[in-house]
Design a protein around this motif. Structure first.
Motif, mmCIF file in Angstrom:
data_model
loop_
_atom_site.group_PDB
_atom_site.id
_atom_site.type_symbol
_atom_site.label_atom_id
_atom_site.label_comp_id
_atom_site.label_asym_id
_atom_site.label_seq_id
_atom_site.Cartn_x
_atom_site.Cartn_y
_atom_site.Cartn_z
ATOM 1 N N UNK A 28 1.128 -1.187 -0.120
ATOM 2 C CA UNK A 28 -0.040 0.032 0.114
ATOM 3 C C UNK A 28 0.922 1.237 0.002
ATOM 4 N N UNK A 29 0.637 2.087 -1.236
ATOM 5 C CA UNK A 29 1.879 3.078 -1.414
ATOM 6 C C UNK A 29 1.034 4.450 -1.354
ATOM 7 N N UNK A 30 1.559 5.460 -0.631
ATOM 8 C CA UNK A 30 1.058 6.738 -0.675
ATOM 9 C C UNK A 30 1.545 7.744 -2.025
ATOM 10 N N UNK A 31 0.983 8.186 -2.733
ATOM 11 C CA UNK A 31 1.439 8.796 -3.829
ATOM 12 C C UNK A 31 0.805 10.406 -3.865
ATOM 13 N N UNK A 32 1.312 11.349 -4.339
ATOM 14 C CA UNK A 32 0.627 12.735 -4.710
ATOM 15 C C UNK A 32 -0.416 12.477 -5.798
ATOM 16 N N UNK A 33 -1.520 13.245 -5.560
ATOM 17 C CA UNK A 33 -2.742 13.159 -6.361
ATOM 18 C C UNK A 33 -3.185 14.346 -6.276
ATOM 19 N N UNK A 34 -3.400 15.233 -7.367
ATOM 20 C CA UNK A 34 -4.085 16.634 -7.394
ATOM 21 C C UNK A 34 -5.653 16.538 -7.366
ATOM 22 N N UNK A 35 -6.001 15.185 -7.600
ATOM 23 C CA UNK A 35 -7.495 14.720 -7.895
ATOM 24 C C UNK A 35 -8.168 14.679 -6.395
ATOM 25 N N UNK A 36 -7.465 14.646 -5.415
ATOM 26 C CA UNK A 36 -8.094 14.019 -4.257
ATOM 27 C C UNK A 36 -8.238 15.585 -3.410
ATOM 28 N N UNK A 37 -8.898 15.143 -2.360
ATOM 29 C CA UNK A 37 -9.071 16.297 -1.512
ATOM 30 C C UNK A 37 -7.967 16.593 -0.465
ATOM 31 N N UNK A 38 -7.362 15.455 -0.072
ATOM 32 C CA UNK A 38 -6.146 15.619 0.796
ATOM 33 C C UNK A 38 -4.850 15.623 -0.010
ATOM 34 N N UNK A 39 -4.910 15.622 -1.333
ATOM 35 C CA UNK A 39 -3.667 15.833 -2.169
ATOM 36 C C UNK A 39 -2.692 14.631 -2.207
ATOM 37 N N UNK A 40 -3.255 13.493 -1.715
ATOM 38 C CA UNK A 40 -2.689 11.989 -1.988
ATOM 39 C C UNK A 40 -3.543 11.196 -2.071
ATOM 40 N N UNK A 41 -2.801 9.954 -2.800
ATOM 41 C CA UNK A 41 -4.004 8.784 -2.957
ATOM 42 C C UNK A 41 -3.048 7.660 -2.345
ATOM 43 N N UNK A 42 -3.936 6.548 -2.197
ATOM 44 C CA UNK A 42 -3.165 5.269 -1.913
ATOM 45 C C UNK A 42 -3.492 4.298 -2.982
ATOM 46 N N UNK A 43 -2.283 3.498 -3.548
ATOM 47 C CA UNK A 43 -2.284 2.347 -4.242
ATOM 48 C C UNK A 43 -2.201 1.129 -3.727
ATOM 49 N N UNK A 44 -2.975 0.199 -3.965
ATOM 50 C CA UNK A 44 -2.746 -1.250 -3.644
ATOM 51 C C UNK A 44 -1.933 -1.818 -4.915
ATOM 52 N N UNK A 45 -0.848 -2.397 -4.569
ATOM 53 C CA UNK A 45 -0.009 -3.281 -5.477
ATOM 54 C C UNK A 45 -0.040 -4.764 -5.018
ATOM 55 N N UNK A 46 0.066 -5.434 -6.044
ATOM 56 C CA UNK A 46 0.425 -6.839 -5.812
ATOM 57 C C UNK A 46 1.496 -7.321 -6.980
ATOM 58 N N UNK A 47 2.936 -7.695 -6.610
ATOM 59 C CA UNK A 47 3.775 -7.659 -7.616
ATOM 60 C C UNK A 47 3.764 -6.557 -8.481
ATOM 61 N N UNK A 48 3.384 -6.660 -9.838
ATOM 62 C CA UNK A 48 3.844 -5.545 -10.749
ATOM 63 C C UNK A 48 2.186 -5.127 -11.117
#
Length: 74
Positions: A28-48
C-alpha cells in the motif's frame, strides 16, 4: 529502522517506510494526487499489478481485507 505494526480487524498493516505499508503480501503506497481532497492517494500493488486506488490508508487496508475473504457480499 523498525517496522511499525498496526493491528486491525483484518490482516495487520506493517509500516515499511514513510508512505509505504504492507498488508497480507500487498503493498500500500501513498502517492501525490491533485485529484483528491487531501492531495494524496493510496495505491494497492501486488507484484507488478496495480489493483486498487483510494483516498485513505484505512480504505486501502479494507479493500485488501475484503479481497482476502472473497470480495464484497452481493
Amino acid at each position: 529502522m523498525t517496522a511499525q505494526l498496526v493491528e486491525t480487524a483484518g490482516p495487520d498493516l506493517v509500516r515499511v517506510d514513510l508512505g509505504w505499508w504492507k498488508c497480507a503480501g500487498y503493498d500500500l503506497v501513498q502517492v501525490v494526487s491533485p485529484r483528491t481532497t487531501l492531495g494524496t492517494a493510496w495505491i494497492v500493488w501486488h507484484g507488478d499489478h496495480v489493483l486498487y486506488t483510494t483516498d485513505t490508508l484505512p480504505h486501502a487496508g479494507g479493500w485488501v481485507a475484503d479481497h482476502l475473504i472473497g470480495g464484497e457480499t452481493r
